[in-house]
Write an enzyme that holds these catalytic residues in place. Structure first.
Site, PDB file in Angstrom:
ATOM      1  N   LYS A  11      -5.946  -2.876  -6.812  1.00  0.00           N
ATOM      2  CA  LYS A  11      -6.088  -4.252  -6.313  1.00  0.00           C
ATOM      3  C   LYS A  11      -7.425  -4.878  -6.745  1.00  0.00           C
ATOM      4  O   LYS A  11      -8.330  -4.177  -7.205  1.00  0.00           O
ATOM      5  CB  LYS A  11      -5.945  -4.239  -4.783  1.00  0.00           C
ATOM      6  CG  LYS A  11      -4.543  -3.831  -4.301  1.00  0.00           C
ATOM      7  CD  LYS A  11      -4.412  -3.977  -2.791  1.00  0.00           C
ATOM      8  CE  LYS A  11      -3.025  -3.589  -2.315  1.00  0.00           C
ATOM      9  NZ  LYS A  11      -2.874  -3.803  -0.844  1.00  0.00           N
ATOM     10  N   TYR A  51       5.165  -9.667  -2.328  1.00  0.00           N
ATOM     11  CA  TYR A  51       4.938  -9.401  -0.902  1.00  0.00           C
ATOM     12  C   TYR A  51       5.872 -10.224  -0.009  1.00  0.00           C
ATOM     13  O   TYR A  51       5.588 -10.419   1.170  1.00  0.00           O
ATOM     14  CB  TYR A  51       3.471  -9.662  -0.547  1.00  0.00           C
ATOM     15  CG  TYR A  51       2.550  -8.513  -0.927  1.00  0.00           C
ATOM     16  CD1 TYR A  51       2.719  -7.240  -0.372  1.00  0.00           C
ATOM     17  CD2 TYR A  51       1.501  -8.695  -1.816  1.00  0.00           C
ATOM     18  CE1 TYR A  51       1.887  -6.185  -0.704  1.00  0.00           C
ATOM     19  CE2 TYR A  51       0.653  -7.637  -2.157  1.00  0.00           C
ATOM     20  CZ  TYR A  51       0.848  -6.384  -1.591  1.00  0.00           C
ATOM     21  OH  TYR A  51       0.018  -5.342  -1.915  1.00  0.00           O
ATOM     22  N   PHE A  59      -0.853 -12.483   8.138  1.00  0.00           N
ATOM     23  CA  PHE A  59      -1.800 -12.200   7.050  1.00  0.00           C
ATOM     24  C   PHE A  59      -1.267 -12.589   5.665  1.00  0.00           C
ATOM     25  O   PHE A  59      -1.959 -12.391   4.664  1.00  0.00           O
ATOM     26  CB  PHE A  59      -2.208 -10.712   7.066  1.00  0.00           C
ATOM     27  CG  PHE A  59      -1.074  -9.728   6.916  1.00  0.00           C
ATOM     28  CD1 PHE A  59      -0.527  -9.434   5.670  1.00  0.00           C
ATOM     29  CD2 PHE A  59      -0.557  -9.066   8.032  1.00  0.00           C
ATOM     30  CE1 PHE A  59       0.507  -8.529   5.526  1.00  0.00           C
ATOM     31  CE2 PHE A  59       0.494  -8.151   7.903  1.00  0.00           C
ATOM     32  CZ  PHE A  59       1.014  -7.885   6.640  1.00  0.00           C
ATOM     33  N   ARG A  87       1.475   8.055  -1.514  1.00  0.00           N
ATOM     34  CA  ARG A  87       1.151   7.510  -0.187  1.00  0.00           C
ATOM     35  C   ARG A  87       0.146   8.422   0.518  1.00  0.00           C
ATOM     36  O   ARG A  87      -0.735   7.951   1.232  1.00  0.00           O
ATOM     37  CB  ARG A  87       2.426   7.386   0.660  1.00  0.00           C
ATOM     38  CG  ARG A  87       3.452   6.398   0.136  1.00  0.00           C
ATOM     39  CD  ARG A  87       3.066   4.960   0.260  1.00  0.00           C
ATOM     40  NE  ARG A  87       2.779   4.548   1.621  1.00  0.00           N
ATOM     41  CZ  ARG A  87       2.557   3.284   1.999  1.00  0.00           C
ATOM     42  NH1 ARG A  87       2.599   2.293   1.091  1.00  0.00           N
ATOM     43  NH2 ARG A  87       2.283   2.979   3.242  1.00  0.00           N
ATOM     44  N   THR A  93      -3.049   2.284   5.646  1.00  0.00           N
ATOM     45  CA  THR A  93      -3.271   0.892   5.241  1.00  0.00           C
ATOM     46  C   THR A  93      -4.671   0.424   5.629  1.00  0.00           C
ATOM     47  O   THR A  93      -5.380  -0.188   4.816  1.00  0.00           O
ATOM     48  CB  THR A  93      -2.220  -0.016   5.927  1.00  0.00           C
ATOM     49  OG1 THR A  93      -0.917   0.510   5.650  1.00  0.00           O
ATOM     50  CG2 THR A  93      -2.320  -1.444   5.430  1.00  0.00           C
ATOM     51  N   ARG A 104      -8.192   5.149   0.008  1.00  0.00           N
ATOM     52  CA  ARG A 104      -8.602   4.034   0.863  1.00  0.00           C
ATOM     53  C   ARG A 104      -9.811   4.386   1.720  1.00  0.00           C
ATOM     54  O   ARG A 104     -10.685   3.538   1.942  1.00  0.00           O
ATOM     55  CB  ARG A 104      -7.408   3.580   1.711  1.00  0.00           C
ATOM     56  CG  ARG A 104      -6.409   2.755   0.868  1.00  0.00           C
ATOM     57  CD  ARG A 104      -5.121   2.526   1.595  1.00  0.00           C
ATOM     58  NE  ARG A 104      -4.314   1.468   0.989  1.00  0.00           N
ATOM     59  CZ  ARG A 104      -3.057   1.232   1.319  1.00  0.00           C
ATOM     60  NH1 ARG A 104      -2.460   1.981   2.237  1.00  0.00           N
ATOM     61  NH2 ARG A 104      -2.389   0.252   0.746  1.00  0.00           N
ATOM     62  N   ASN A 114      -7.745  -3.262   0.371  1.00  0.00           N
ATOM     63  CA  ASN A 114      -7.667  -1.806   0.546  1.00  0.00           C
ATOM     64  C   ASN A 114      -7.360  -1.053  -0.759  1.00  0.00           C
ATOM     65  O   ASN A 114      -6.775   0.018  -0.758  1.00  0.00           O
ATOM     66  CB  ASN A 114      -6.691  -1.454   1.667  1.00  0.00           C
ATOM     67  CG  ASN A 114      -5.284  -1.959   1.401  1.00  0.00           C
ATOM     68  OD1 ASN A 114      -5.016  -2.538   0.352  1.00  0.00           O
ATOM     69  ND2 ASN A 114      -4.390  -1.722   2.338  1.00  0.00           N
ATOM     70  N   HIS A 117      -2.051  -0.334  -3.899  1.00  0.00           N
ATOM     71  CA  HIS A 117      -0.689  -0.444  -3.372  1.00  0.00           C
ATOM     72  C   HIS A 117       0.100   0.742  -3.895  1.00  0.00           C
ATOM     73  O   HIS A 117      -0.096   1.155  -5.041  1.00  0.00           O
ATOM     74  CB  HIS A 117      -0.012  -1.738  -3.856  1.00  0.00           C
ATOM     75  CG  HIS A 117       1.480  -1.721  -3.638  1.00  0.00           C
ATOM     76  ND1 HIS A 117       2.050  -2.080  -2.443  1.00  0.00           N
ATOM     77  CD2 HIS A 117       2.502  -1.324  -4.446  1.00  0.00           C
ATOM     78  CE1 HIS A 117       3.365  -1.914  -2.530  1.00  0.00           C
ATOM     79  NE2 HIS A 117       3.672  -1.459  -3.730  1.00  0.00           N
ATOM     80  N   GLU A 128      10.166  -2.545  -7.487  1.00  0.00           N
ATOM     81  CA  GLU A 128       8.799  -2.935  -7.864  1.00  0.00           C
ATOM     82  C   GLU A 128       8.510  -2.602  -9.332  1.00  0.00           C
ATOM     83  O   GLU A 128       7.882  -3.393 -10.036  1.00  0.00           O
ATOM     84  CB  GLU A 128       7.799  -2.254  -6.931  1.00  0.00           C
ATOM     85  CG  GLU A 128       7.896  -2.791  -5.503  1.00  0.00           C
ATOM     86  CD  GLU A 128       7.067  -2.024  -4.485  1.00  0.00           C
ATOM     87  OE1 GLU A 128       7.129  -2.372  -3.297  1.00  0.00           O
ATOM     88  OE2 GLU A 128       6.355  -1.056  -4.868  1.00  0.00           O
TER      89      GLU A 128
HETATM   90  N1  UDP Z   1      -2.350  -6.201   5.103  1.00  0.00           N
HETATM   91  C1  UDP Z   1      -3.278  -7.075   5.680  1.00  0.00           C
HETATM   92  N2  UDP Z   1      -3.382  -7.092   7.057  1.00  0.00           N
HETATM   93  C2  UDP Z   1      -2.625  -6.297   7.848  1.00  0.00           C
HETATM   94  C3  UDP Z   1      -1.690  -5.431   7.274  1.00  0.00           C
HETATM   95  C4  UDP Z   1      -1.572  -5.399   5.893  1.00  0.00           C
HETATM   96  O1  UDP Z   1      -3.967  -7.814   4.988  1.00  0.00           O
HETATM   97  O2  UDP Z   1      -2.777  -6.355   9.083  1.00  0.00           O
HETATM   98  C5  UDP Z   1      -2.227  -6.175   3.643  1.00  0.00           C
HETATM   99  C6  UDP Z   1      -2.853  -4.925   3.005  1.00  0.00           C
HETATM  100  O3  UDP Z   1      -3.443  -5.288   1.755  1.00  0.00           O
HETATM  101  C7  UDP Z   1      -1.630  -4.036   2.803  1.00  0.00           C
HETATM  102  C8  UDP Z   1      -0.558  -5.068   2.445  1.00  0.00           C
HETATM  103  O4  UDP Z   1      -0.848  -6.177   3.282  1.00  0.00           O
HETATM  104  O5  UDP Z   1      -1.841  -3.072   1.811  1.00  0.00           O
HETATM  105  C9  UDP Z   1       0.869  -4.640   2.667  1.00  0.00           C
HETATM  106  O6  UDP Z   1       0.992  -4.162   3.986  1.00  0.00           O
HETATM  107  P1  UDP Z   1       1.851  -2.856   4.333  1.00  0.00           P
HETATM  108  O7  UDP Z   1       2.032  -2.832   5.810  1.00  0.00           O
HETATM  109  O8  UDP Z   1       3.079  -2.854   3.476  1.00  0.00           O
HETATM  110  O9  UDP Z   1       0.855  -1.671   3.948  1.00  0.00           O
HETATM  111  P2  UDP Z   1       0.803  -0.619   2.738  1.00  0.00           P
HETATM  112  O10 UDP Z   1       2.216  -0.211   2.419  1.00  0.00           O
HETATM  113  O11 UDP Z   1       0.129  -1.319   1.565  1.00  0.00           O
HETATM  114  O12 UDP Z   1      -0.032   0.512   3.268  1.00  0.00           O
END
Ligand code: UDP
Length: 140
Positions: A11, A51, A59, A87, A93, A104, A114, A117, A128
């Site tokens: 990112k 997204y 958000f 993962r 996250t 992370r 973070n 992805h 994707e």
């Molecule tokens: N995100 C954010 N605020 C939140 C939760 C998620 O800005 O409270 C952003 C963050 O960059 C995250 C992305 O949205 O990686 C996608 O969220 P997801 O829950 O899918 O998390 P991930 O799969 O990336 O861990």
């Protein structure tokens, strides 16, 4: 365990701090092979579609603005159980909740910025990957 492919993004917070090589080293050390990789500046439309599942979340607008704030590296990682393995090494996250030694925990700036992805299921990995890469660009 089956050989899988997963979609990954380094990112804008990470490309800005020149962390692409360090993050790629984490993937390779974990047994994941980078079989496709491209540095791009995502358009607003690309980020909104990518997204789209989050479009009702508070958000969403901020996330799209962040993802288009600088270059990203889109990539495909291949390995045994690649989706879960990635993962695992990414961490939670929110970096505040991420386990020690995860990408992370070590590199993320915030829950939004973070650093990485990674696809969360085989179905999403296929969608994707196809969104950013043609089949002939994946060289295993
Ligand atoms: N995100 C954010 N605020 C939140 C939760 C998620 O800005 O409270 C952003 C963050 O960059 C995250 C992305 O949205 O990686 C996608 O969220 P997801 O829950 O899918 O998390 P991930 O799969 O990336 O861990």
């Amino acid at each position: 365990m089956a050989l899988e492919r997963t979609f990954s993004i380094i990112k804008p917070d990470a490309t800005r701090r020149n962390l692409t090589g360090k993050i790629n080293a984490r993937f390779e050390e974990a047994g994941l092979r980078i079989v496709a990789q491209r540095r791009i500046w995502m358009t607003q439309a690309q980020a909104e579609t990518f997204y789209g599942v989050h479009k009702e979340r508070p958000f969403f607008n901020s996330l799209v603005a962040f993802m288009t704030s600088g270059p990203v590296v889109v990539q495909v990682l291949e390995g045994e159980g690649a989706i879960a393995r990635n993962r695992e090494i990414m961490g939670a996250t929110n970096p505040a909740n991420a386990a020690a030694g995860t990408i992370r925990k070590d590199f993320a700036e915030s829950v939004e910025a973070n650093s990485v992805h990674g696809s969360d299921s085989p179905e999403n990995a296929a969608i994707e990957i196809a969104y950013f890469f043609a089949g002939h660009e994946l060289v295993g």
